[in-house]
Design a protein around this motif. Sequence first.
Motif, PDB file in Angstrom:
ATOM      1  N   PHE A  11      39.698  15.177  62.566  1.00 51.51           N
ATOM      2  CA  PHE A  11      39.998  16.450  63.221  1.00 51.51           C
ATOM      3  C   PHE A  11      41.309  16.947  62.658  1.00 51.51           C
ATOM      4  CE2 PHE A  11      42.153  19.015  66.415  1.00 51.51           C
ATOM      5  CZ  PHE A  11      41.190  19.978  66.676  1.00 51.51           C
ATOM      6  N   ASP A  12      41.287  18.162  62.106  1.00 52.72           N
ATOM      7  CA  ASP A  12      42.475  18.702  61.451  1.00 52.72           C
ATOM      8  C   ASP A  12      42.669  20.152  61.869  1.00 52.72           C
ATOM      9  OD1 ASP A  12      44.364  19.739  59.474  1.00 52.72           O
ATOM     10  OD2 ASP A  12      43.992  17.883  58.382  1.00 52.72           O
ATOM     11  N   LEU A  13      43.857  20.455  62.371  1.00 55.68           N
ATOM     12  CA  LEU A  13      44.219  21.813  62.781  1.00 55.68           C
ATOM     13  C   LEU A  13      45.427  22.251  61.972  1.00 55.68           C
ATOM     14  CD1 LEU A  13      44.243  24.325  64.655  1.00 55.68           C
ATOM     15  CD2 LEU A  13      45.612  22.960  66.269  1.00 55.68           C
ATOM     16  N   SER A  14      45.323  23.400  61.336  1.00 56.96           N
ATOM     17  CA  SER A  14      46.442  23.928  60.558  1.00 56.96           C
ATOM     18  C   SER A  14      46.686  25.386  60.925  1.00 56.96           C
ATOM     19  CB  SER A  14      46.182  23.800  59.053  1.00 56.96           C
ATOM     20  OG  SER A  14      45.065  24.577  58.667  1.00 56.96           O
ATOM     21  N   PHE A  15      47.932  25.828  60.715  1.00 57.99           N
ATOM     22  CA  PHE A  15      48.319  27.195  61.050  1.00 57.99           C
ATOM     23  C   PHE A  15      49.288  27.702  59.987  1.00 57.99           C
ATOM     24  CE2 PHE A  15      51.278  30.202  63.008  1.00 57.99           C
ATOM     25  CZ  PHE A  15      50.391  31.164  63.495  1.00 57.99           C
ATOM     26  N   LYS A  16      49.132  28.966  59.612  1.00 60.03           N
ATOM     27  CA  LYS A  16      49.988  29.557  58.592  1.00 60.03           C
ATOM     28  C   LYS A  16      50.350  30.978  58.988  1.00 60.03           C
ATOM     29  CE  LYS A  16      50.087  30.835  53.664  1.00 60.03           C
ATOM     30  NZ  LYS A  16      49.313  30.855  52.392  1.00 60.03           N
ATOM     31  N   THR A  17      51.615  31.330  58.789  1.00 63.17           N
ATOM     32  CA  THR A  17      52.057  32.702  58.985  1.00 63.17           C
ATOM     33  C   THR A  17      52.773  33.161  57.722  1.00 63.17           C
ATOM     34  OG1 THR A  17      53.368  34.202  60.373  1.00 63.17           O
ATOM     35  CG2 THR A  17      54.224  31.969  60.071  1.00 63.17           C
ATOM     36  N   GLU A  18      52.547  34.411  57.364  1.00 61.76           N
ATOM     37  CA  GLU A  18      53.113  34.947  56.129  1.00 61.76           C
ATOM     38  C   GLU A  18      53.631  36.359  56.390  1.00 61.76           C
ATOM     39  OE1 GLU A  18      51.751  35.807  51.466  1.00 61.76           O
ATOM     40  OE2 GLU A  18      50.384  34.887  52.911  1.00 61.76           O
ATOM     41  N   TYR A  19      54.848  36.633  55.908  1.00 61.77           N
ATOM     42  CA  TYR A  19      55.448  37.955  56.054  1.00 61.77           C
ATOM     43  C   TYR A  19      55.437  38.652  54.699  1.00 61.77           C
ATOM     44  CZ  TYR A  19      58.583  41.726  57.387  1.00 61.77           C
ATOM     45  OH  TYR A  19      59.122  42.970  57.656  1.00 61.77           O
TER      46      TYR A  19
ATOM     47  N   GLN B 180      53.902  27.121  56.853  1.00 64.18           N
ATOM     48  CA  GLN B 180      52.592  26.509  57.096  1.00 64.18           C
ATOM     49  C   GLN B 180      52.745  25.177  57.813  1.00 64.18           C
ATOM     50  OE1 GLN B 180      49.911  26.747  53.808  1.00 64.18           O
ATOM     51  NE2 GLN B 180      48.639  25.064  54.509  1.00 64.18           N
ATOM     52  N   PHE B 181      51.904  24.973  58.830  1.00 65.68           N
ATOM     53  CA  PHE B 181      51.874  23.734  59.605  1.00 65.68           C
ATOM     54  C   PHE B 181      50.527  23.063  59.360  1.00 65.68           C
ATOM     55  CE2 PHE B 181      54.454  26.887  61.714  1.00 65.68           C
ATOM     56  CZ  PHE B 181      55.621  26.207  62.042  1.00 65.68           C
TER      57      PHE B 181
ATOM     58  N   THR C 203      55.506  23.065  55.723  1.00 65.06           N
ATOM     59  CA  THR C 203      55.940  23.540  54.411  1.00 65.06           C
ATOM     60  C   THR C 203      56.243  25.038  54.504  1.00 65.06           C
ATOM     61  OG1 THR C 203      53.653  23.966  53.730  1.00 65.06           O
ATOM     62  CG2 THR C 203      54.605  21.834  53.118  1.00 65.06           C
ATOM     63  N   GLY C 204      57.126  25.491  53.655  1.00 66.58           N
ATOM     64  CA  GLY C 204      57.463  26.902  53.594  1.00 66.58           C
ATOM     65  C   GLY C 204      57.782  27.292  52.179  1.00 66.58           C
ATOM     66  N   GLY C 205      57.753  28.570  51.902  1.00 64.74           N
ATOM     67  CA  GLY C 205      58.051  29.008  50.545  1.00 64.74           C
ATOM     68  C   GLY C 205      57.931  30.507  50.403  1.00 64.74           C
ATOM     69  N   ILE C 206      58.067  30.947  49.170  1.00 65.89           N
ATOM     70  CA  ILE C 206      57.942  32.364  48.851  1.00 65.89           C
ATOM     71  C   ILE C 206      56.861  32.534  47.785  1.00 65.89           C
ATOM     72  CG2 ILE C 206      60.316  32.926  49.467  1.00 65.89           C
ATOM     73  CD1 ILE C 206      61.013  32.846  46.498  1.00 65.89           C
TER      74      ILE C 206
END
Length: 224
Positions: free
Chosen positions: A175-183, A194-195, A217-220
């Motif tokens: 079971f894997d749950l991931s979430f990502k937000t991008e501006y 990203q989580f 993780t995060g980045g541009i």
Amino acid sequence: VDAVASLSGGMEKVSLQSLSNENIWLAPNVPVYHTNKVFDFGVGLNARLGNKVAAHTGLSFANLKYWYYFINSAADQSKFDVAYDAGAGTRRTNFYAALSYAQSETAKFMLRGDLFSYGMGSLDEAWHRPTYKVTANGSYNLYQKILFQADIIAQGGMRAFDPATSSIVKLKSAFDLSFKTEYLFSESFSAFLQFNNMASNKYPLFLNYPVRGFQVTGGIIWSF
């Protein structure tokens, strides 16, 4: 409601790169054979539930000669050999059902469930292949500036062969749950956060190799 049917076949290319992309712990000098899809016959139903919601369900039958499977190496259990189902090949049955929602480019959602069964030719089991899989993903675009995306994967029923005990091992369900937000600063420049594996469920996709726990993780992103 639309009824659909399909029939396909042919050779599916397999390479050392494609195998190692799927399993990075591949042993050296493994044999490489292309998969002969003798046939893949499917029937299904597609239905529109209003303007934004669609439902799909179907059943497929495939005969796959020289389909590949991963087995822990007896010489080095940290590595994996590749076994091919020769002879009559694998007879795979797949039943699926899916539900999707789309509101232009602003909001999208998809849920799909698959059930698999395998009839084996020269191998005893469908090593490291799931018998069920559930996937869900959703995205939301806020003011065309902030993107939100969530993904869920659940699968199970996988079996592996343990050469140390010469026994069949049933792997823990995943079971894997991931979430990502991008501006989006512009069309060519954005920043994201990203989580991954938010449930920190250290399930194994391959015997003796549990996935990593919770990660951030995060980045541009700059495109030109």
